[in-house]
Write a protein that holds these residues in place. Structure first.
Motif, mmCIF file in Angstrom:
data_model
loop_
_atom_site.group_PDB
_atom_site.id
_atom_site.type_symbol
_atom_site.label_atom_id
_atom_site.label_comp_id
_atom_site.label_asym_id
_atom_site.label_seq_id
_atom_site.Cartn_x
_atom_site.Cartn_y
_atom_site.Cartn_z
ATOM 1 N N LYS A 105 -22.772 -27.988 16.876
ATOM 2 C CA LYS A 105 -22.995 -29.345 16.358
ATOM 3 C C LYS A 105 -24.100 -30.041 17.124
ATOM 4 O O LYS A 105 -24.942 -30.731 16.537
ATOM 5 N N ASN A 106 -24.113 -29.863 18.442
ATOM 6 C CA ASN A 106 -25.181 -30.401 19.275
ATOM 7 C C ASN A 106 -25.227 -29.613 20.583
ATOM 8 O O ASN A 106 -24.590 -28.565 20.694
ATOM 9 N N ASP A 107 -25.946 -30.117 21.567
ATOM 10 C CA ASP A 107 -26.150 -29.371 22.810
ATOM 11 C C ASP A 107 -25.031 -29.539 23.834
ATOM 12 O O ASP A 107 -25.124 -28.965 24.926
ATOM 13 N N SER A 108 -24.016 -30.302 23.525
ATOM 14 C CA SER A 108 -22.940 -30.489 24.495
ATOM 15 C C SER A 108 -22.230 -29.158 24.751
ATOM 16 O O SER A 108 -22.123 -28.316 23.858
ATOM 17 N N MET A 125 -23.871 -18.541 3.684
ATOM 18 C CA MET A 125 -24.071 -19.854 4.292
ATOM 19 C C MET A 125 -24.118 -19.693 5.806
ATOM 20 O O MET A 125 -23.875 -18.617 6.337
ATOM 21 N N ARG A 126 -24.422 -20.767 6.498
ATOM 22 C CA ARG A 126 -24.251 -20.819 7.950
ATOM 23 C C ARG A 126 -23.008 -21.654 8.246
ATOM 24 O O ARG A 126 -22.434 -22.304 7.366
ATOM 25 N N MET A 127 -22.617 -21.670 9.514
ATOM 26 C CA MET A 127 -21.530 -22.537 9.963
ATOM 27 C C MET A 127 -22.034 -23.370 11.126
ATOM 28 O O MET A 127 -22.645 -22.841 12.052
ATOM 29 N N ILE A 128 -21.805 -24.677 11.068
ATOM 30 C CA ILE A 128 -22.042 -25.544 12.213
ATOM 31 C C ILE A 128 -20.689 -25.782 12.866
ATOM 32 O O ILE A 128 -19.790 -26.383 12.278
ATOM 33 N N ALA A 129 -20.540 -25.267 14.074
ATOM 34 C CA ALA A 129 -19.257 -25.309 14.771
ATOM 35 C C ALA A 129 -19.179 -26.526 15.692
ATOM 36 O O ALA A 129 -20.170 -26.939 16.286
ATOM 37 N N ARG A 130 -17.980 -27.049 15.807
ATOM 38 C CA ARG A 130 -17.747 -28.173 16.709
ATOM 39 C C ARG A 130 -16.416 -27.976 17.432
ATOM 40 O O ARG A 130 -15.509 -27.313 16.914
ATOM 41 N N PRO A 184 -20.126 -28.999 5.270
ATOM 42 C CA PRO A 184 -21.493 -29.056 4.741
ATOM 43 C C PRO A 184 -21.838 -30.375 4.072
ATOM 44 O O PRO A 184 -22.977 -30.845 4.168
ATOM 45 N N LYS A 185 -20.858 -31.011 3.417
ATOM 46 C CA LYS A 185 -21.148 -32.281 2.742
ATOM 47 C C LYS A 185 -21.484 -33.387 3.733
ATOM 48 O O LYS A 185 -22.042 -34.430 3.334
ATOM 49 N N ASN A 186 -21.158 -33.178 5.005
ATOM 50 C CA ASN A 186 -21.472 -34.171 6.029
ATOM 51 C C ASN A 186 -22.773 -33.872 6.776
ATOM 52 O O ASN A 186 -23.110 -34.574 7.730
ATOM 53 N N ILE A 234 -25.964 -28.521 -1.388
ATOM 54 C CA ILE A 234 -24.631 -27.937 -1.425
ATOM 55 C C ILE A 234 -24.415 -27.212 -2.752
ATOM 56 O O ILE A 234 -24.765 -27.730 -3.821
ATOM 57 N N THR A 235 -23.841 -26.018 -2.696
ATOM 58 C CA THR A 235 -23.519 -25.284 -3.920
ATOM 59 C C THR A 235 -22.201 -25.779 -4.497
ATOM 60 O O THR A 235 -21.509 -26.601 -3.895
ATOM 61 N N GLU A 236 -21.859 -25.265 -5.657
ATOM 62 C CA GLU A 236 -20.612 -25.681 -6.298
ATOM 63 C C GLU A 236 -19.384 -25.222 -5.519
ATOM 64 O O GLU A 236 -18.285 -25.725 -5.736
ATOM 65 N N MET A 237 -19.560 -24.289 -4.602
ATOM 66 C CA MET A 237 -18.476 -23.856 -3.733
ATOM 67 C C MET A 237 -18.328 -24.771 -2.517
ATOM 68 O O MET A 237 -17.425 -24.579 -1.699
ATOM 69 N N GLY A 238 -19.233 -25.737 -2.386
ATOM 70 C CA GLY A 238 -19.211 -26.607 -1.224
ATOM 71 C C GLY A 238 -19.905 -25.998 -0.023
ATOM 72 O O GLY A 238 -19.717 -26.453 1.115
ATOM 73 N N TRP A 239 -20.722 -24.975 -0.250
ATOM 74 C CA TRP A 239 -21.430 -24.287 0.823
ATOM 75 C C TRP A 239 -22.848 -24.837 0.941
ATOM 76 O O TRP A 239 -23.485 -25.189 -0.055
ATOM 77 N N GLU A 240 -23.353 -24.845 2.175
ATOM 78 C CA GLU A 240 -24.709 -25.303 2.421
ATOM 79 C C GLU A 240 -25.717 -24.208 2.079
ATOM 80 O O GLU A 240 -25.536 -23.044 2.431
ATOM 81 N N VAL A 241 -26.770 -24.591 1.396
ATOM 82 C CA VAL A 241 -27.887 -23.676 1.168
ATOM 83 C C VAL A 241 -28.754 -23.709 2.428
ATOM 84 O O VAL A 241 -29.352 -24.729 2.758
ATOM 85 N N TYR A 242 -28.816 -22.560 3.114
ATOM 86 C CA TYR A 242 -29.546 -22.496 4.390
ATOM 87 C C TYR A 242 -30.214 -21.130 4.494
ATOM 88 O O TYR A 242 -29.704 -20.210 5.132
ATOM 89 N N PRO A 243 -31.370 -20.959 3.842
ATOM 90 C CA PRO A 243 -32.026 -19.648 3.784
ATOM 91 C C PRO A 243 -32.326 -19.050 5.150
ATOM 92 O O PRO A 243 -32.251 -17.826 5.326
ATOM 93 N N GLU A 244 -32.668 -19.892 6.131
ATOM 94 C CA GLU A 244 -32.993 -19.384 7.466
ATOM 95 C C GLU A 244 -31.813 -18.654 8.102
ATOM 96 O O GLU A 244 -31.990 -17.806 8.972
ATOM 97 N N GLY A 245 -30.601 -18.987 7.643
ATOM 98 C CA GLY A 245 -29.421 -18.309 8.162
ATOM 99 C C GLY A 245 -29.422 -16.822 7.856
ATOM 100 O O GLY A 245 -28.906 -16.017 8.648
#
Length: 221
Positions: free
Chosen positions: A7-10, A73-78, A93-95, A101-112
């Motif tokens: 999520k960030n550098d912490s 998709m990718r995952m942003i972990a927290r 992903p919606k946040n 966002i796809t219809e599955m609620g997944w983030e489109v992130y080609p670099e992943g």
């Protein structure tokens, strides 16, 4: 397989990302390569070692013809207090600001796709890689006998570009399979989520090649 970002550098979010990577990616491939389970980064499975008999890890090791990568998709972990023991959750992903966002609620992130191919190819023992699944569900609409799924066409262009980037940097990618040829019954979503290059009317069984399918035909021709 999913590329994992923190999520960030912490330190607590960075640690959460390492745990998520160990659970979602490393847990599957490392034992099969003879590296054992990633218990150092995944305390959840530390007790598994008492069930491993002498010689078991060597028997798990296998020389695969290829490694199959399924990526959506990718995952942003927290860091999170839930679920306990794991202490990891996902930034929905919606946040994510500006995310498609796809219809599955997944983030489109080609670099992943590029990043997970680089990660998996770095293992000793991984030679040939085939992308065995990649695709997206969007709200397709039939208009005058056509399905103009422009977002899916762009999705494939962007993801294939990242496959090519990895290949040009030495990753031995030998194949790519789109998910999926025809709209089908998805495990949890039933007939709602449409991933196909070909539209299916589930009542009449009529098939219509979507613009994405026509694009693939031209691209491969």
């Amino acid at each position: 397989c999913s590329h994992i970002d923190a999520k960030n550098d912490s330190s607590r979010h960075q640690n959460a990302a390492r745990k998520a990577d160990a659970l979602l990616n490393r847990l599957f491939i490392e034992p099969a390569l003879g590296m054992g389970y990633p218990v150092d980064d995944l305390s959840l499975i530390q007790k598994i070692e008492k069930h491993i008999k002498p010689g078991d890890e060597e028997k798990m090791k296998f020389d695969f013809d290829f490694i199959g990568i399924q990526n959506y998709m990718r995952m942003i972990a927290r860091f999170s207090l839930w679920p306990p023991v794991l202490w990891v959750n996902q930034v929905k992903p919606k946040n994510i600001q500006g995310a498609e966002i796809t219809e599955m609620g997944w983030e489109v992130y080609p670099e992943g796709m590029y990043k997970i191919l680089k990660q998996m190819s770095a293992y000793k023992g991984v030679d040939k890689i085939i992308v065995t699944e990649n695709g997206a569900a969007f709200p397709d609409v039939v208009e005058n006998g056509r399905v103009h799924d422009t977002r899916r066409v762009q999705f494939f262009k962007d993801y294939l570009q990242n496959v090519l980037k990895a290949k040009q940097e030495g990753v031995n990618v030998q194949g790519y399979l789109a998910w999926t040829m025809m709209d089908n019954f998805e495990w949890a979503e039933g007939y709602h989520a449409r991933f196909g290059l070909i539209h299916v009317d589930f009542k009449t069984q009529q098939r219509i090649i979507k613009d994405s399918g026509l694009w693939f035909k031209e691209f491969l021709g």
